[in-house]
Structures are given as structure tokens and as C-alpha cells.
Design a protein around this motif. Structure first.
Motif, PDB file in Angstrom:
ATOM      1  N   ALA A  49      73.417  46.833  99.490  1.00 31.70           N
ATOM      2  CA  ALA A  49      74.674  46.692  98.277  1.00 31.70           C
ATOM      3  C   ALA A  49      74.095  46.811  97.052  1.00 31.70           C
ATOM      4  CB  ALA A  49      75.403  45.444  98.412  1.00 31.70           C
ATOM      5  N   ARG A  50      75.015  47.591  96.143  1.00 28.83           N
ATOM      6  CA  ARG A  50      74.438  47.606  94.758  1.00 28.83           C
ATOM      7  C   ARG A  50      74.748  46.471  93.945  1.00 28.83           C
ATOM      8  NH1 ARG A  50      73.691  52.892  93.260  1.00 28.83           N
ATOM      9  NH2 ARG A  50      74.313  52.263  91.059  1.00 28.83           N
ATOM     10  N   PRO A  51      74.315  46.382  92.810  1.00 29.72           N
ATOM     11  CA  PRO A  51      74.514  45.123  92.066  1.00 29.72           C
ATOM     12  C   PRO A  51      75.910  44.725  91.942  1.00 29.72           C
ATOM     13  CG  PRO A  51      72.609  46.315  91.093  1.00 29.72           C
ATOM     14  CD  PRO A  51      73.285  47.280  92.272  1.00 29.72           C
ATOM     15  N   ILE A  52      76.779  45.901  91.590  1.00 33.71           N
ATOM     16  CA  ILE A  52      78.154  45.650  91.262  1.00 33.71           C
ATOM     17  C   ILE A  52      79.032  45.194  92.613  1.00 33.71           C
ATOM     18  CG2 ILE A  52      79.025  47.999  91.975  1.00 33.71           C
ATOM     19  CD1 ILE A  52      80.834  47.736  89.302  1.00 33.71           C
ATOM     20  N   MET A  53      78.548  45.758  93.868  1.00 29.64           N
ATOM     21  CA  MET A  53      78.829  45.183  95.191  1.00 29.64           C
ATOM     22  C   MET A  53      78.739  43.759  95.214  1.00 29.64           C
ATOM     23  SD  MET A  53      80.841  47.813  95.812  1.00 29.64           S
ATOM     24  CE  MET A  53      81.162  47.571  97.472  1.00 29.64           C
ATOM     25  N   VAL A  54      77.350  43.393  94.994  1.00 31.62           N
ATOM     26  CA  VAL A  54      77.086  41.982  95.152  1.00 31.62           C
ATOM     27  C   VAL A  54      77.928  41.036  94.314  1.00 31.62           C
ATOM     28  CG1 VAL A  54      75.176  40.338  94.598  1.00 31.62           C
ATOM     29  CG2 VAL A  54      74.582  42.474  95.408  1.00 31.62           C
ATOM     30  N   GLY A  55      78.354  41.400  93.024  1.00 32.55           N
ATOM     31  CA  GLY A  55      78.866  40.630  92.169  1.00 32.55           C
ATOM     32  C   GLY A  55      80.373  40.645  93.049  1.00 32.55           C
ATOM     33  N   LEU A  56      80.848  41.629  93.352  1.00 37.00           N
ATOM     34  CA  LEU A  56      82.351  41.838  94.126  1.00 37.00           C
ATOM     35  C   LEU A  56      82.283  40.703  95.191  1.00 37.00           C
ATOM     36  CD1 LEU A  56      85.207  42.823  94.457  1.00 37.00           C
ATOM     37  CD2 LEU A  56      84.016  44.769  95.922  1.00 37.00           C
ATOM     38  N   PHE A  57      81.038  40.635  96.013  1.00 30.79           N
ATOM     39  CA  PHE A  57      81.047  39.912  97.218  1.00 30.79           C
ATOM     40  C   PHE A  57      81.336  38.200  96.533  1.00 30.79           C
ATOM     41  CE2 PHE A  57      79.262  37.515 100.588  1.00 30.79           C
ATOM     42  CZ  PHE A  57      79.310  38.011 101.682  1.00 30.79           C
ATOM     43  N   TYR A  58      80.626  38.077  95.428  1.00 29.90           N
ATOM     44  CA  TYR A  58      80.542  36.432  95.160  1.00 29.90           C
ATOM     45  C   TYR A  58      81.984  36.349  94.568  1.00 29.90           C
ATOM     46  CZ  TYR A  58      75.828  35.485  95.291  1.00 29.90           C
ATOM     47  OH  TYR A  58      74.508  35.152  95.821  1.00 29.90           O
ATOM     48  N   THR A  59      82.749  37.339  94.116  1.00 29.61           N
ATOM     49  CA  THR A  59      84.140  37.037  93.658  1.00 29.61           C
ATOM     50  C   THR A  59      85.182  37.017  94.605  1.00 29.61           C
ATOM     51  OG1 THR A  59      83.743  38.349  91.544  1.00 29.61           O
ATOM     52  CG2 THR A  59      86.061  37.993  92.201  1.00 29.61           C
ATOM     53  N   VAL A  60      84.835  37.680  95.634  1.00 28.94           N
ATOM     54  CA  VAL A  60      85.930  37.693  96.748  1.00 28.94           C
ATOM     55  C   VAL A  60      85.580  36.224  97.452  1.00 28.94           C
ATOM     56  CG1 VAL A  60      86.380  38.448  98.846  1.00 28.94           C
ATOM     57  CG2 VAL A  60      86.218  40.085  96.984  1.00 28.94           C
ATOM     58  N   SER A  61      84.326  35.861  97.708  1.00 26.34           N
ATOM     59  CA  SER A  61      83.980  34.650  98.451  1.00 26.34           C
ATOM     60  C   SER A  61      84.583  33.482  97.611  1.00 26.34           C
ATOM     61  CB  SER A  61      82.581  34.321  98.228  1.00 26.34           C
ATOM     62  OG  SER A  61      81.868  35.236  99.106  1.00 26.34           O
ATOM     63  N   ALA A  62      84.541  33.509  96.203  1.00 24.86           N
ATOM     64  CA  ALA A  62      85.187  32.361  95.368  1.00 24.86           C
ATOM     65  C   ALA A  62      86.672  32.287  95.596  1.00 24.86           C
ATOM     66  CB  ALA A  62      84.980  32.556  94.121  1.00 24.86           C
ATOM     67  N   MET A  63      87.513  33.318  95.630  1.00 27.21           N
ATOM     68  CA  MET A  63      88.765  33.511  95.777  1.00 27.21           C
ATOM     69  C   MET A  63      89.300  33.109  96.974  1.00 27.21           C
ATOM     70  SD  MET A  63      89.441  37.086  93.745  1.00 27.21           S
ATOM     71  CE  MET A  63      91.195  37.046  93.711  1.00 27.21           C
ATOM     72  N   VAL A  64      88.679  33.666  98.255  1.00 19.64           N
ATOM     73  CA  VAL A  64      88.989  33.238  99.560  1.00 19.64           C
ATOM     74  C   VAL A  64      88.587  31.664  99.440  1.00 19.64           C
ATOM     75  CG1 VAL A  64      88.397  33.371 102.001  1.00 19.64           C
ATOM     76  CG2 VAL A  64      88.327  35.350 100.424  1.00 19.64           C
ATOM     77  N   GLY A  65      87.560  30.983  99.001  1.00 20.52           N
ATOM     78  CA  GLY A  65      87.467  29.667  99.074  1.00 20.52           C
ATOM     79  C   GLY A  65      88.431  28.953  98.399  1.00 20.52           C
ATOM     80  N   ILE A  66      88.846  29.378  97.358  1.00 17.54           N
ATOM     81  CA  ILE A  66      90.024  28.387  96.655  1.00 17.54           C
ATOM     82  C   ILE A  66      91.207  28.440  97.645  1.00 17.54           C
ATOM     83  CG2 ILE A  66      91.510  28.611  94.749  1.00 17.54           C
ATOM     84  CD1 ILE A  66      89.313  29.653  92.918  1.00 17.54           C
ATOM     85  N   GLY A  67      91.465  29.639  98.123  1.00 19.73           N
ATOM     86  CA  GLY A  67      92.630  29.711  99.057  1.00 19.73           C
ATOM     87  C   GLY A  67      92.598  28.949 100.273  1.00 19.73           C
ATOM     88  N   VAL A  68      91.294  28.779 100.949  1.00 18.05           N
ATOM     89  CA  VAL A  68      91.198  28.085 102.070  1.00 18.05           C
ATOM     90  C   VAL A  68      91.122  26.390 101.740  1.00 18.05           C
ATOM     91  CG1 VAL A  68      89.426  27.584 103.905  1.00 18.05           C
ATOM     92  CG2 VAL A  68      89.842  29.991 103.356  1.00 18.05           C
ATOM     93  N   SER A  69      90.344  26.343 100.692  1.00 13.75           N
ATOM     94  CA  SER A  69      90.383  24.882 100.401  1.00 13.75           C
ATOM     95  C   SER A  69      91.807  24.322  99.805  1.00 13.75           C
ATOM     96  CB  SER A  69      89.218  24.747  99.268  1.00 13.75           C
ATOM     97  OG  SER A  69      89.768  25.284  97.897  1.00 13.75           O
ATOM     98  N   GLN A  70      92.352  25.020  99.342  1.00 14.86           N
ATOM     99  CA  GLN A  70      93.757  24.528  98.592  1.00 14.86           C
ATOM    100  C   GLN A  70      94.513  24.083 100.113  1.00 14.86           C
ATOM    101  OE1 GLN A  70      94.771  23.639  95.568  1.00 14.86           O
ATOM    102  NE2 GLN A  70      92.721  23.758  94.977  1.00 14.86           N
ATOM    103  N   TRP A  71      94.689  25.156 101.024  1.00 15.26           N
ATOM    104  CA  TRP A  71      95.641  25.304 102.038  1.00 15.26           C
ATOM    105  C   TRP A  71      94.952  23.813 102.934  1.00 15.26           C
ATOM    106  CZ3 TRP A  71      94.354  25.624 107.490  1.00 15.26           C
ATOM    107  CH2 TRP A  71      95.235  25.814 108.155  1.00 15.26           C
ATOM    108  N   LEU A  72      93.835  23.872 103.047  1.00 16.80           N
ATOM    109  CA  LEU A  72      93.311  22.768 103.901  1.00 16.80           C
ATOM    110  C   LEU A  72      93.710  21.530 103.453  1.00 16.80           C
ATOM    111  CD1 LEU A  72      89.863  24.004 105.488  1.00 16.80           C
ATOM    112  CD2 LEU A  72      91.873  23.763 106.644  1.00 16.80           C
ATOM    113  N   ALA A  73      93.234  21.318 101.826  1.00 18.35           N
ATOM    114  CA  ALA A  73      93.596  19.872 101.336  1.00 18.35           C
ATOM    115  C   ALA A  73      94.912  19.646 101.488  1.00 18.35           C
ATOM    116  CB  ALA A  73      93.290  20.318  99.839  1.00 18.35           C
TER     117      ALA A  73
END
Length: 396
Positions: A49-73
């Protein structure tokens, strides 16, 4: 009589349930501390992965994490649900996410299915803390001290995890490292299912029916929210960028990255304890200002550090910065929002995820355009903005 009472207490069996909670907290922390430190190196070196794709990976991970944690909470707070079963499911899904990382080099499979499963696995840790609080309330056990000891287990996991992560990745390969992280999730699931008791469902808190005040209408809460987001943004940029900067720009061994993360995690434990002690006399605002100023000094030093010894020495400032805001920051939100403890705690957790989203977008783009070293200057600007917000806060 006192001697008899003491000897009787010494003969008592240890609280196996409490020990199980501590081990579970350590295992959930260990699973994360094995995966996070080497993620950016894994994505660039093994996935391509190129650096910009690495950054995208972290961004998507955080966004999905927010959705999952809020739903589970929301799902876990329903009185009819057994939180223990939810933790087991999260651990099982987390282990499946580790297996995908271990045996797939497809970027798009990792950023979709592996991230989704990993988000469930990452939610196991806060759910364990919530379950420990429910169990403590049920047996009338003092919660503050036990919660602090559990958090120390997570910090301990982050002392051991990063160096072990790099040792496994370098010595045996990334598949082995991810399989061991998956085993930590499996062990956690088995321990939760076999060793933790079932807590009877409790009715909703008596203040749950009260109207909620919209936090964004309070200027002090807004300031703290923005400041906290900026703090976690610079911290996330550092975690994303530092492994690549150390190995590809400074040409230091990969074990240096584990050493830096482990040193910071180890120093965070005394930093938290000292901050809690002095917070009684100096107040939360002074401690937050002091910690954020330490963060400014840390990122300023990182911009100019070019050898391993300097970067290790700077971890003391990093530990003060993260150790204080991770503990006192949450209390500050709670004090600014009396009667809304749950909302305040969730809001603080949201700042962490939001910071990760912003950091993923910025770090990848800046590294792609100007190189890894430039990311530290952006992080310095971010923590300087946080210092401005903290200085405008009132004492609580």
C-alpha cells in the motif's frame, strides 16, 4: 483476636473472579498491542500500500470502529442482554479478523472484512470494563480502585506487546504474529465464558428519563472536545507515521519502533498515578495544561530527533502527555457534564476515534506529498492548537 482475624483472612481463597477480570483486561490489551504497532509496516511492506492508502486504512478503521462501538454500546445496555455473551462474540470475531490479516494480502479484503471483524474485537476491551463495573455494583465492591488496577493491566500489555510484536514479525513473520494475536482473543473468549459469572439484569438508572443537554451548546464542552480531538489527532499521526519514519528515513532497525512504543507505555503507568495524586491539590485544568505543554515539547523534539537515543529520551514527554489526558481528560468531560456521566464518557471516547479519522487522512496525504518527516510538523501544529483550547478552559 486481631491475629486470628488476620490469619483467617490469609487462609481465604483469592478472588478468582477478580483475577479473571484482570487477566481478561490484559489479554484484550495484548491483542491490540500486538497488532497496532506493526500495522503501517505490514500494509506498506507486505500488502504494497502507498502512504495515502495507509492513511485511508486508518481512517476507515476509525469510522467503522465508531459505528460498531456505538451500536454495541446501545445493544449492550439493554437490560435483557447478557454482556458476557457479547464479549465472547466480539473476541471470536476479533480472532477471525486476525486470521484474515495473517493469510490475506488483499488490501480491499483487509479494509473491509478484516476491519469490520477487528472493530468488534476492539470493542471487547471497553465492554469488559463495563461488565466489571456491573459485577462490582452487584456484589457491592468499591469500583474506583479495581478499575484502576484493570487499566494498569492494559498499560502493562502495551509495555510487553510492541516489542514482542516486532520480535515475532521479524523473527517468524507477520502471519505468526497475527495468529498469536488471534489466540489472545480466543483465550479471552474462553476465560470470559468459563470464569466470569453471570450478572443479573439491572433496571435502567433512575436518572435515565431526564432530558439530555446538547453538549455542543456548552462552550466549555466544545473547547474540551476540540482540544481532545486535536490531542488524539497528533497522537494517531505519530503512531501511523513513526514506524515508517524510523525504518525508512532514519534507517533504524524495526525493533526500535517496538522499543519506543514499549517505553512510552511503561512510563505512562507512573505518569497516570502521579497525575492522579497531584490532581487533588493542583486541579484538573493545571494538570491538563502541563500535559499538553509536555506534548508540545515532545513533538517539537521529534521534529529534530535523528537518532535512537534522542527518540527514546523523548518518550518521557510522550508518556506524560498521553498518560495524563487519557485519565484526567475523561474526568474533565464528566465534571463539565454533571448528571450525564455515560454521555460524557462516550463523548471522550469519540474524540479518540475522531482524532484517528482526521489523522489517517492528514498523515497519509502529507507523507505522500512531502515525506514522513513533514507529518511531525503537522502534529506539532495540532498539539499547539490543543494547548490553546486547554488554556481557555475553566477549572472544574
Amino acid at each position: 483476636m486481631p491475629t486470628l482475624t488476620l490469619s483467617t483472612r490469609l487462609r481465604q481463597r483469592p478472588d478468582m473472579t477478580a483475577i479473571a477480570f484482570l487477566v481478561v483486561a490484559f489479554l484484550t490489551g495484548a491483542a491490540a498491542s500486538l497488532q497496532v504497532p506493526t500495522l503501517s509496516l505490514y500494509l506498506t511492506g507486505h500488502v504494497g500500500a502507498r502512504p495515502i492508502m495507509v492513511g485511508l486504512f486508518y481512517t476507515v478503521s476509525a469510522m467503522v470502529g465508531i459505528g460498531v462501538s456505538q451500536w454495541l454500546a446501545h445493544h449492550s445496555d439493554k437490560a435483557a442482554n447478557d454482556r458476557r455473551k457479547l464479549i465472547v462474540v466480539c473476541c471470536v470475531l476479533g480472532s477471525l479478523g486476525c486470521l484474515i490479516f495473517a493469510f490475506s494480502h488483499s488490501y480491499w479484503l483487509l479494509i473491509t472484512l478484516a476491519v469490520l471483524f477487528g472493530s468488534f474485537g476492539g470493542t471487547a476491551n471497553p465492554q469488559v470494563f463495563a461488565y466489571a463495573r456491573e459485577h462490582g455494583d452487584h456484589i457491592k465492591r468499591e469500583a474506583v480502585m479495581f478499575n484502576s488496577i484493570m487499566r494498569a493491566q492494559v498499560s502493562l500489555a502495551w509495555v510487553i506487546g510492541p516489542p514482542l510484536s516486532f520480535a515475532l514479525a521479524i523473527g517468524f513473520g507477520f502471519p505468526t504474529m497475527y495468529c498469536i494475536a488471534g489466540l489472545a482473543f480466543v483465550a479471552c473468549a474462553l476465560l470470559v465464558w468459563r470464569a466470569l459469572p453471570t450478572v443479573p439484569p439491572r433496571p435502567h438508572h433512575e436518572t435515565a428519563h431526564l432530558p439530555r443537554i446538547q453538549w455542543w451548546r456548552d462552550p466549555q464542552v466544545r473547547l474540551l472536545f476540540i482540544g481532545s480531538v486535536l490531542m488524539w489527532t497528533c497522537n494517531s499521526m505519530y503512531l501511523i507515521n513513526m514506524p515508517l519514519y524510523v525504518t525508512q528515513v532514519l534507517h533504524l532497525p524495526e525493533t526500535t519502533v517496538g522499543l519506543l512504543m514499549g517505553t512510552a507505555a511503561g512510563l505512562e503507568i507512573p505518569a497516570m498515578l502521579v497525575a492522579a495524586y497531584y490532581c487533588r491539590t493542583l486541579g484538573k485544568r493545571v494538570m491538563m495544561r502541563f500535559a499538553t505543554f509536555a506534548g508540545v515539547l515532545f513533538y517539537l523534539g521529534t521534529c529534530f530527533a535523528t537518532n535512537e537515543y534522542a527518540m527514546v529520551a523523548l518518550q518521557l514527554l510522550n508518556a506524560i502527555f498521553i498518560g495524563v489526558i487519557a485519565g484526567i481528560g475523561m474526568l474533565y468531560f464528566q465534571d463539565l457534564m454533571p448528571g450525564q456521566i455515560g454521555t460524557a464518557t462516550t463523548l471522550f471516547a469519540t474524540t479518540t476515534r475522531t482524532g484517528s479519522i482526521v489523522a489517517g487522512a492528514i498523515a497519509g496525504t502529507v507523507a505522500e506529498l512531502w515525506g514522513y518527516h513533514a507529518v511531525f510538523y503537522v502534529a506539532l501544529c495540532s498539539v499547539s492548537g490543543a494547548l490553546y483550547c486547554v488554556y481557555r478552559l475553566k477549572e472544574v
